[in-house]
Scaffold this active site. Structure first.
Site: not given
Lengths: 304, 304
Positions: B63, B65, B67-68, B143, B213, B271
Site C-alpha cells: 500500500h 503509506h 513506510d512501505h 487498512h 497493515d 511493524h
C-alpha cells in the site's frame, strides 16, 4: 561564541554503500537547526545522532535527484505522526511541492503542522531566510538538472560596551546605542571618544558555503567567496575528471581549487562515489592543493 | 529441499527509531529473490545484509503509506546507475506508477532496464505471478487506505521415480511421466503398479502469508489458511487495542489469534510501534495464545 556548526548525516553519492548514506546535513546556528538536503534515511540518521526532528525549523533542498530529497516524505510524515505543531519551512525547486502533494494525497496524509513551502530559483542568487543573526542565500550551481547551493552568513552584531569606561566618561545614554554600532561620540567640549576604544572587539561574522552537486564552474565562485567552511562535493578522484564533467560532478582536486580560489578557510569534501570504499585518496588528493581539507565523516560535527 | 526463506530488512512502523527500519523483506524461493514492501532505507539494508539489488526480479508493494514504499525510487534509481539490464516487475496500487513517473520526470531519469508495472487490486484476490514452481497471490486487507496482503505458494512438483524398481518392472517409458504425476500403471497382465510405491514421497508444498497493515478482520483469513509461515503486523500490545482499531492496525494478541484461526504453523510479528523500545512483551503476549511466534528481527532469515 555563538554555536555555528554542521553535522554530517550522509556523505554518499547516489548509490549508497559501505554503510554510507545519501546527502544530508544539520546546521546548528545558535541552537536553531537547519536541515540541508534530505537523502533517503535522514530520519533514521537524525535519530542515530541524537537530533530530534522537532528541532528542525527550516529545510533546504538543493535539487531533485533522489539522493538529495528522498528522505523528505518520511521525515515530514513522522513529524506529523509524533504530533509536531510548530511551523516547518521548506525551500526547494517548485516541483518538490507537486511531488510531496501527490504522495500525501495517496497516503491520505493531512499534516497537522504548518508546512510552508518556498520555491527556490536556480537562475540567480536570492535571500531565502533572514533573522537578526543569520541570513541564508541560495545560488545557482551547474548540474544535470536545476540545482542550487546555499550560503549561511552570520550577521555583524552590535558590539558590547566597556561599561566602566563609558560610565567614567559619563556618556549620555542615547549615544550608547550608536557607540555599539561603531559611531564615535563627540563630547560638548569637542573631545572625540572613539567607539573602538569604548567597545570590545567584535568576533568576525562567520559563513558556511554548501555546494552539491555541480561541475566546477567559476560562475558560483563569487557566491561562496571568503567562507569560513566550504562544503563541496568531490564525487571522484581527478583521474576520472572526464567522467566528472560528463555527469556534472567535481573531483577532489577541483574542489580544492575552488576552496583556494574563493579563499575559503576550510574545505569539507563529500558526495563520494560508491567506487571508493576507502576515502583517504580523495582527502590526500585535495590536500596537495588545499591543506585545510577534511572528509565529511558521518556523525561528526564540524565547526564553521 | 528447495530454499524458501524470508530475510527481514525492516520491522518498524511509520516512525522508525532505535536503529529499526520501515517495512521490507526479501523472499528467496529457489534462488529467485522477491522484495516485499520497500520502506525508506531498503537499498542500504540490502547492502548491509549482503543482497545485491540486481538479484531482485519482482517487487510487491502492499500500500501507499510511506513506510512501505519510500525506498522504492532510491532502489530503482540505484539499479539504473549500476547498469542493471534485466527486467524488474513491480506490483502495487495503480497510483504508485504516477508517483514514480513524477519523480523520474523531475530527476530526468530514464531507466536503462525494463520496469514492468502491474497494478494490484485491493477489492479481490488475484494471482500476480506464477511459474512452474511458485505462485503469488494478493488479497485485500483492511487498512486506512487500499492495502493488500500477499501469499506465496510453492507448487506441487512431479515426484521422483524409484529408478531401480521401475527398471526391474520394465515399465514402458511413456508411462513414467504418468507415474510421476501419481497415476498408477496397469501392466498387460492386469497387475497394478501403484505410483506411490514407485516414487519417493513428495515434500508437502509450503506457503508464506504476508499481512501488513490491517485491522484484524476475518475477511482475509481464508486467503492465508494453512500457511507454513505467517507474517502479521503487530503494531501494539493488546492494552492499546482501541488505538489499534482506530488506526487500522493489529495487536500482538490479535495476530496470535489470526495465526491460530487460520492454522498457520508459525507466526512472525512485525511493524512495531516506536512506543516499544523493548519488543519482548509483544512476543510474550502473542505466545500466550500461539506458542510458535517469533519477532521479525532485522537481518535474520526465517525458513518458510
Amino acid at each position: 561564541m555563538t554555536r555555528f556548526e554542521v553535522l554530517i548525516l550522509g556523505n554518499s553519492s547516489a548509490t549508497p554503500m559501505y554503510g554510507r548514506h545519501p546527502t544530508s546535513q544539520v546546521l546548528n546556528f545558535n541552537e536553531q537547526f537547519f536541515l540541508i538536503d534530505c537523502g533517503e534515511g535522514t530520519q533514521m540518521q537524525l535519530f542515530r545522532h541524537g537530533i530530534k526532528g522537532s528541532r528542525i525549523s527550516h529545510i533546504f533542498i538543493s535539487h531533485l535527484h533522489g539522493d538529495h530529497y528522498l528522505g523528505l516524505v518520511g521525515l515530514l510524515s513522522s513529524q506529523h505522526l509524533v504530533g509536531r505543531k510548530s511551523e516547518l519551512h521548506l525551500y526547494g525547486p517548485a516541483a518538490l511541492k507537486e511531488i510531496l502533494d501527490l504522495q500525501f494525497k495517496h497516503s491520505d496524509t493531512r499534516l497537522r503542522y504548518p508546512l510552508i513551502f518556498h520555491p527556490t530559483n536556480a537562475c540567480h542568487q536570492e535571500v531565502l531566510f533572514e533573522n537578526t543573526r543569520l541570513s541564508v542565500r541560495s545560488f545557482p550551481l551547474q548540474h544535470r538538472i536545476a540545482c542550487t547551493g546555499f550560503r549561511f552568513d552570520e550577521k555583524v552584531q552590535s558590539a558590547s560596551l566597556k561599561k566602566e569606561e563609558v560610565e567614567r566618561l559619563n556618556i549620555p545614554i542615547p549615544y550608547l546605542r550608536l557607540l555599539k554600532k561603531g559611531i564615535d561620540y563627540v563630547a560638548d567640549d569637542g573631545t572625540v571618544h572613539r567607539a573602538k576604544d569604548l567597545t570590545y572587539p567584535l568576533p568576525r561574522p562567520r559563513s558556511y558555503g554548501y555546494c552539491s552537486d555541480t561541475v566546477m564552474n567559476e560562475d558560483y565562485f563569487e557566491a561562496i567567496k571568503d567562507v569560513d567552511l566550504l562544503y563541496h562535493e568531490a564525487t571522484f578522484l581527478h583521474d576520472r575528471v572526464e567522467r566528472a564533467k560528463e555527469t556534472f560532478h567535481t573531483t577532489s582536486l577541483e574542489a580544492a581549487e575552488v576552496a583556494q580560489t574563493v579563499n575559503a578557510k576550510k574545505l569539507l569534501l563529500g558526495h563520494f562515489s560508491a567506487r571508493y570504499k576507502d576515502l583517504q585518496p580523495l582527502l590526500e588528493e585535495s590536500r596537495t592543493i588545499f591543506a585545510q581539507t577534511e572528509l565529511s565523516e558521518e556523525g561528526k560535527w564540524f565547526l564553521v
